[in-house]
Write an enzyme that holds these catalytic residues in place. Structure first.
Site, PDB file in Angstrom:
ATOM      1  CG  HIS A  66     -28.547  24.521  10.885  1.00  0.00           C
ATOM      2  ND1 HIS A  66     -29.034  25.736  11.312  1.00  0.00           N
ATOM      3  CD2 HIS A  66     -29.139  23.590  11.675  1.00  0.00           C
ATOM      4  CE1 HIS A  66     -29.867  25.558  12.332  1.00  0.00           C
ATOM      5  NE2 HIS A  66     -29.944  24.257  12.560  1.00  0.00           N
ATOM      6  CD1 TRP A 114      -3.194   0.950   0.739  1.00  0.00           C
ATOM      7  CD2 TRP A 114      -1.848   2.341   1.860  1.00  0.00           C
ATOM      8  NE1 TRP A 114      -3.881   2.109   0.966  1.00  0.00           N
ATOM      9  CE2 TRP A 114      -3.086   2.983   1.647  1.00  0.00           C
ATOM     10  CE3 TRP A 114      -0.844   3.029   2.543  1.00  0.00           C
ATOM     11  CZ2 TRP A 114      -3.346   4.272   2.099  1.00  0.00           C
ATOM     12  CZ3 TRP A 114      -1.105   4.313   2.991  1.00  0.00           C
ATOM     13  CH2 TRP A 114      -2.355   4.925   2.767  1.00  0.00           C
TER      14      TRP A 114
END
Ligand code: M6R
Length: 609
Positions: free
Chosen positions: A505, A74
């Site tokens: 919101h 990785w």
């Protein structure tokens, strides 16, 4: 993050290493490589891409040799190319290394080596390590590795092999997991037990600062200062079948479907029906000590962080203890207020997540009592905390965490119940909670029996969308976060989880007829509030898919589609509501042709910062 396997013994190593890498591929899958030593010297084969690319290349020309190392990568330093794939060699090409971690002072060392004539082929920090060992090598690989590591800063789990010493593997660990597998006249080294389970269940976990030397006669553990260390041999208690797909098309689906069993495995042996409480002896805390904590900090990453928020709701509601939930990566770098009256709970499926491990260490350093909720037995976090609960969910291989999540919530329920009963929860309430916990496995099974309904929802609402919103309130707000994370990570659809009331919101601006909105809306204390939030979405043309309880005609009337979940106590609903969301993301990803078990850019266990 990065899988490591090494072998020395009578068998041909190459096939065994590839087999081992297949089991480790979930740790990283952007490139892979092996090295073996035989009568002709060191033979290295590596390839960019999935392990299958390397396997194809090896088909015709599997190198011979009974000692070798293998790696699945990785990428941290350098792109995922064949050149950057491990193993890397020293200047002479006779010493090879595989490595998991990051060498932090690699550029300084690289520069110094270059000035002394070293030429590097890759962009990796690992190659620097190989060259350094090569330069220090004077006929003894073990000593050269020990000397090199004294110059190195950073994290590593690594294994060296040299054609000059064809009977030795030298491994070392600092920050990245490694264990030695002890077979009959054969020895293994690996980043976890999965590649060696078919040969042996006896393992020795290396601790930070330790090295292992594997020869044809046996193994030895030492530290960098040459002191020999005697280590306990542990027995792995899960078998190979548990870490295989067993007829399922993907590990993720298998692991989702295992939840009735895995939830029970977490709860089993802990519930005391009569007393309406939980036995959690693994915490290593007396009742008196448990009562004295003034606050709790839960620290974790990703999915485990989401379960931590559910733990916050549980502990506050049931035990009336103030709780903070911290991203482990943030906790470790600020100046947290922690003292001996703070209980710090680290949650980690793998028990190896670098940030969570560092946060737990930081908490310990500041005098807190630490406990771990960990799935992988013998993992670093499990060994470093003062006590804890093993999840016993069985191996989780799919990169998207599923059964570990529900088991984490179950374990948090056990701790909350225990502490609450010591503080303020009545025996009657405790018994109700125990009964509700006992019903969960069967209720999870009921949900899974109706997986095809979720498959249809996936196809109808999400398969072609580019965005999705997940909204929940109270204890199901973290479930919304988790549902969105699942969708993002395996299907690459942008999804956001929000507390349903927060939508107005800001995120409400995103809602139009193209926006699927998944509401987690069981009939709980905030049900009437979430009904209003659904109305708000519908008023703006959004498509509503709602998880509800049976008979909720109010939401059935409003939503475009619903999926019913069985009734349970409010605080336990996340264990049930998360399962349809796991299935939803799974089916969406499969229908989009995504690699469900190995999504791009991710790794199962993130052992770098
Ligand atoms: O092993 P851990 O539980 O410590 O892992 C934490 C995260 O890396 C992990 O949950 C990650 O977010 C998963 N890919 C989520 O599905």
């Amino acid at each position: 993050m990065c899988g490591i396997v090494g072998y020395i013994g009578p068998r041909q190593a190459a096939g065994l290493l590839i087999d081992g890498l297949r089991r480790l591929e979930y740790r990283g899958y952007d490139s892979a490589g092996i090295a073996v030593v035989n009568g002709h010297g060191l033979k290295i084969m590596k390839a960019a891409g999935k392990l299958s690319v390397l396997e194809n290349e090896l088909k015709e020309k599997m190198p011979e040799g009974t000692i070798g190392i293998g790696h699945t990568r990785w990428a941290t330093h350098g792109a995922p190319t064949t050149t950057n794939a491990h193993p890397h060699t020293d200047q002479s090409g006779r010493i090879a290394v595989i490595h998991n971690g990051i060498i932090e002072n690699s550029s300084v060392i690289r520069k110094a080596l270059q000035q002394r004539g070293h030429v590097f082929k890759s962009e990796t920090d690992t190659e620097v390590l190989a060259h350094l060992v090569g330069e220090l090598y004077q006929g003894n690989l073990e000593e050269a590795v020990a000397s090199a590591l004294r110059e190195v800063d950073g994290a590593y789990g690594l294994v060296f092999l040299s054609s000059d010493e064809p009977g030795v593997l030298v491994a070392a660990r600092k920050g990245s997991p490694l264990l030695v597998g002890v077979g009959e006249n054969e020895w293994f080294i690996a980043s976890d037990a999965s590649p060696l389970l078919q040969y042996t269940r006896s393992v020795v976990y290396l601790d930070d600062g330790e090295m292992a030397v594997l020869t044809r006669e046996g193994y030895r553990v030492r530290n960098l200062e040459t002191a020999r260390i005697s280590k306990e041999v542990n027995q792995i208690d899960w078998d190979l079948a548990q870490s295989e797909r067993g007829g399922y098309p993907h590990f993720m689906l298998k692991e989702i479907c295992e939840q009735p069993e895995s939830i029970w495995n977490t709860l089993r042996g802990h519930l005391l029906e009569e007393d309406g409480t939980a036995r959690v002896t693994g915490l290593n805390l007396t009742d008196e000590e448990l009562k004295q904590f003034e606050r709790v900090i839960i620290t974790a990453c990703g999915t485990s962080w989401h379960s931590g928020i559910i733990g916050e709701y549980m502990l506050e509601e049931m035990a009336r203890l103030p709780v903070e939930v911290e991203y482990a990566s943030e906790f470790r770098y600020r100046n947290p207020v922690v003292d001996p009256r703070t209980l710090v709970i680290g949650i980690s499926q793998s028990g190896e997540t670098a940030d969570t491990l560092a946060a737990v260490r930081e908490a310990k350093r500041r005098g807190a009592r630490t406990i771990g909720l960990v799935n992988v037995v013998g993992s670093t976090i499990a060994r470093e905390v003062d006590g804890g609960i093993y999840l016993h969910a069985g191996p989780e291989v799919g990169v998207a965490s599923t059964k570990a999540f529900t088991s984490q919530v179950a374990a948090l329920a056990l701790i909350s119940l225990r502490i609450a009963r010591l503080r303020n929860l009545s025996i009657l309430q405790g018994r109700q909670f125990v009964e509700a916990l006992q019903r969960l496995p069967a209720q999870a099974a009921q949900i899974l029996e109706r997986a095809s309904e979720i498959e249809q929802l996936a196809d109808r609402f999400l398969r072609t969308t580019r965005n999705a919103l997940y909204l929940g309130r109270g204890v199901n707000f973290p479930v919304a976060l988790e549902g969105a994370l699942k969708l993002k990570e395996i299907s690459y659809i942008h999804a956001e989880g929000y507390p349903a009331a927060e939508m107005k919101h800001g995120p409400i601006a995103l809602i139009d007829e193209n926006m699927p909105v998944v509401f987690i809306a069981p009939r709980d204390a905030v049900h009437s509030k979430i009904v209003s939030n659904i109305e708000e979405v519908k008023a703006r043309g959004g498509k509503v898919i709602a998880l509800i309880n049976e008979g909720d005609s109010e939401i059935e009337r409003l939503a475009d589609a619903t999926f019913t979940i069985p009734e349970t106590l409010d605080l336990l609903t996340p264990i049930l509501t998360s399962i349809p969301l796991q299935l939803l993301s799974y089916y969406v990803a499969v229908s989009r042709g995504c690699n469900v078990d190995q999504p791009r850019n991710l790794a199962k266990s993130v052992t770098v910062e």
